[in-house]
Scaffold this active site. Sequence first.
Site, short mmCIF file in Angstrom:
data_model
loop_
_atom_site.label_atom_id
_atom_site.label_comp_id
_atom_site.label_asym_id
_atom_site.label_seq_id
_atom_site.Cartn_x
_atom_site.Cartn_y
_atom_site.Cartn_z
N ARG A 1 0.67 -1.34 -0.03
CA ARG A 1 0.11 0.16 0.21
C ARG A 1 0.71 1.21 -0.08
NH1 ARG A 1 -3.07 -2.94 -1.62
NH2 ARG A 1 -5.25 -3.44 -0.91
N HIS B 1 -0.43 0.92 -10.31
CA HIS B 1 -1.44 -0.17 -9.48
C HIS B 1 -1.95 -1.37 -10.15
CE1 HIS B 1 -3.67 -0.60 -5.28
NE2 HIS B 1 -3.47 -1.72 -5.91
#
Length: 312
Positions: free
Chosen positions: A233, A281
Amino acid sequence: MKILLPDTMPLDPALPEGWEAVEVDARAPIPAAHHDAEAIVLWGPSRSHLESAARDLTGVRLVQSLSAGVENIVAAGFRDGAVVTTGAGLHSLTVAEHTVGLVLALLRSLPASLAAQSRHEWDRSIGGLQPLNPPERLNSLVGAEVLIWGFGQIGQTVAPVLAGLGAHVRGVARSAGERSGFEVIAEADVAAALPATDVLIDILPATGSTAHAIDAAVLDALPDRAVVVNVGRGATVDQAALREALVAGTIGGAALDVTDPEPLPQDDPLWDAPRLIITPHSAGGKPVGADDRIAENLRRLDAGEELLHPAG
């Protein structure tokens, strides 16, 4: 009984007897006609969709996420009787694949090779006769010391691939021990391990305790030739400190598949940091085995058995 499936990916789970599936728009509030659903699958929901699910599905019993991280779903405030289950394991292969790709791209100087190609230049500093992992630059996984911080299913999928290419791999978890045949050190011992780490892979979740886990102190402790890869993250890395380390040359390179915020603003100075690869991502986004997970958790729900991968 009704289960709501998102339109963000094709799904066709084998439903237990008595269940019907309804596809809904994952970017919009849930229509009133489907507020009676007892289960819902979430994959890339918009804020309005998630808020509607938590507010309007008053009889929901199963909230099946296809993502491994469910912080936003838990925070949405589903009713007490609803069990939120994660997509843990559904992304292990694809994220592991991307992680290995990023590590190899850094070590094998692929961005520099592409830049040289654009200049029509045969860069002899990259190819030809080269010493193996000289002190100033890591150029192979052979003999490299790899530390995977966050040694869950994804980390345990990555580890044997890197080990098969000659690396010595250790994991980091809350407590020391062994997982999947690999040594795991406790988080309290990370600082002592960093000076001998060549590749630091971050697969940490975003929690209060992991915010900026990789900060200036961690980066300073790494060897100058070390590389850092984050597929966990974005909030777990101090991006300003990372940029400073790259500019100063106190780490060899970095690759980020996640940033904070996302998308990374176009004017963020991180874009122009040297020896940095940024991917949007894209490590996950392709849950493998989603239909089977949904079907099995519905079966378990009907049977009153413990559900697979409940949150928390």
